[in-house]
Design a protein around this motif. Structure first.
Motif, mmCIF file in Angstrom:
data_model
loop_
_atom_site.group_PDB
_atom_site.id
_atom_site.type_symbol
_atom_site.label_atom_id
_atom_site.label_comp_id
_atom_site.label_asym_id
_atom_site.label_seq_id
_atom_site.Cartn_x
_atom_site.Cartn_y
_atom_site.Cartn_z
ATOM 1 N N PRO A 4 0.831 -1.201 0.000
ATOM 2 C CA PRO A 4 0.000 0.000 0.000
ATOM 3 C C PRO A 4 0.870 1.256 0.000
ATOM 4 O O PRO A 4 2.093 1.191 0.220
ATOM 5 N N ASP A 5 0.258 2.386 -0.235
ATOM 6 C CA ASP A 5 0.969 3.655 -0.070
ATOM 7 C C ASP A 5 1.382 3.807 1.393
ATOM 8 O O ASP A 5 0.652 3.415 2.301
ATOM 9 N N GLY A 6 2.553 4.380 1.615
ATOM 10 C CA GLY A 6 2.982 4.693 2.970
ATOM 11 C C GLY A 6 4.041 3.774 3.541
ATOM 12 O O GLY A 6 4.760 4.166 4.462
ATOM 13 N N PHE A 7 4.162 2.560 3.044
ATOM 14 C CA PHE A 7 5.166 1.646 3.586
ATOM 15 C C PHE A 7 6.579 2.089 3.217
ATOM 16 O O PHE A 7 7.521 1.890 3.983
ATOM 17 N N LEU A 8 6.745 2.651 2.027
ATOM 18 C CA LEU A 8 8.045 3.120 1.558
ATOM 19 C C LEU A 8 8.005 4.615 1.322
ATOM 20 O O LEU A 8 6.949 5.177 0.977
ATOM 21 N N SER A 291 -5.502 4.317 -0.525
ATOM 22 C CA SER A 291 -5.235 4.687 -1.905
ATOM 23 C C SER A 291 -6.020 5.926 -2.286
ATOM 24 O O SER A 291 -7.096 6.203 -1.748
ATOM 25 N N ALA A 292 -5.489 6.678 -3.239
ATOM 26 C CA ALA A 292 -6.182 7.870 -3.724
ATOM 27 C C ALA A 292 -7.490 7.523 -4.417
ATOM 28 O O ALA A 292 -8.347 8.388 -4.595
ATOM 29 N N VAL A 293 -7.657 6.270 -4.804
ATOM 30 C CA VAL A 293 -8.897 5.842 -5.457
ATOM 31 C C VAL A 293 -9.724 4.960 -4.529
ATOM 32 O O VAL A 293 -10.505 4.133 -4.990
ATOM 33 N N ALA A 294 -9.548 5.150 -3.222
ATOM 34 C CA ALA A 294 -10.273 4.331 -2.253
ATOM 35 C C ALA A 294 -11.781 4.506 -2.360
ATOM 36 O O ALA A 294 -12.548 3.643 -1.916
#
Length: 341
Positions: A4-8, A291-294
């Motif tokens: 997901p976004d945020g891990f890296l 996500s931005a498309v959540a």
């Protein structure tokens, strides 16, 4: 293992996106020779099948699940270059339509699933075929071994990426041990699925299995007196393009994809997958961002406003159709460019 976004951090995500873009661009160029045999329909079907089976998380114990990655499977069927294209299409559809995997992490997911698992799976498969008896039946065993190794390999690559740009400081030894341990178990499931699918295709349409080239297919010849003689033959190139006589088998296979995505997916495990479980245990799970498309109407593989399980069924069928069309369109465009070159 959809990151997901945020891990890296952003710089690591940008770097993986650049590496992935270069790898996929190279794969597109090299896939042109592979497409001479199978045409665009088979890669479209492979993409749809991987999408469908990835909806079916299987339990691996202790409240953890896994799902097919599909790198070794796709490489065995259509070749490594086309397999990268197929899995990239799957990941793009999942990220944009179903909010599965972050948008800034898309390059990371392409690197791990569409590049690492394909390359590792292909190399292990080809290496195993050098050792195993040169018979069609060996291809399923070799592809299963490729699937088994490819999953923990991708897990270790994630550990390396996290060591470079992880969002939260964690003990890397603990992270590596946890990722490797769980993903070896998930790799067993990957191997079973890969071996079963490749074995089924070898039995029904061996001309569709690219990894069969160079193996030996024993031919049974019956003379006028009814005596049977086995004649070894080497499978290097198909006698005719695999696309010949494909209408019925493609329809059957596409129907199978629809059954998996629209029906079998209802039985999927609800437990977190290996990466999500490890993130929670090791201590960086809270770094994940939506996500931005959540807010997508198909987010989380369900149709907004439609009651479950119909919502999952409809989402699965839409995903299969979109993935198959996009993948077939992508490889068709590559084929046309080659003809026009």
């Amino acid at each position: 293992m959809h990151v997901p976004d945020g891990f890296l951090d952003l710089s690591t995500s940008v770097a993986t996106a650049g590496v992935s873009a270069a790898a996929v661009a190279t794969a597109l160029r090299r896939s042109r020779t592979e497409l001479d045999v199978v045409g665009p329909a088979v890669p479209g079907l492979v993409s749809a099948f991987v999408f469908a089976v990835q909806m079916v998380n299987f339990p691996v114990g202790a409240g953890t699940s896994g799902h097919l990655m599909g790198g070794a499977l796709a490489a065995a069927l259509v070749g490594p270059a086309t397999a990268m294209v197929c899995l990239t299409v799957v990941l793009v559809v999942q990220a944009l339509l179903f909010a599965d995997g972050g948008l800034t992490a898309l390059g990371t997911n392409v690197l791990l699933i569409a590049v690492v698992t394909v390359l590792v799976g292909h190399v292990v498969t080809r290496g195993a075929l050098r050792v195993l008896p040169r018979r069609p039946g060996s291809v399923a065993v070799a592809a299963a071994l490729g699937g088994l190794v490819s999953v923990p390999a991708a897990a270790l690559v994630f550990v390396g990426l996290y060591a470079v740009g992880g969002a939260v400081p964690v003990d890397l030894g603990t992270l590596a041990t946890a990722m490797l341990g769980w993903h070896v178990l998930i790799g067993v499931g990957e191997a079973l699925i890969t071996g079963a699918v490749v074995s089924a295709v070898v039995a029904s349409r061996p001309d569709l299995v690219r990894s069969l080239r160079g193996t030996r297919r024993d031919l049974v010849v019956v003379d006028a007196d009814g005596r049977r003689t086995t004649v070894p033959a080497t499978v290097d190139e198909p006698a005719a393009p695999a696309r010949a006589g494909m209408r019925r088998p493609l329809a059957v296979a596409l129907a199978a994809c629809a059954v998996v995505a629209g029906g079998v997916s209802l039985l999927a495990s609800g437990h977190p997958d290996g990466l999500e479980h490890v993130a929670g245990v090791v201590g960086f799970g809270d770094a994940a961002r939506d996500s931005a498309v959540a807010a997508s109407p198909l987010a989380d593989y369900a149709v907004a406003g439609v009651g479950s399980p119909v919502a999952v069924t409809v989402a699965g069928l839409v995903g299969v159709a979109v993935t198959a069309l996009l993948a077939a369109g992508a490889v068709r465009a590559v084929g046309r460019r080659r003809v026009g070159a």
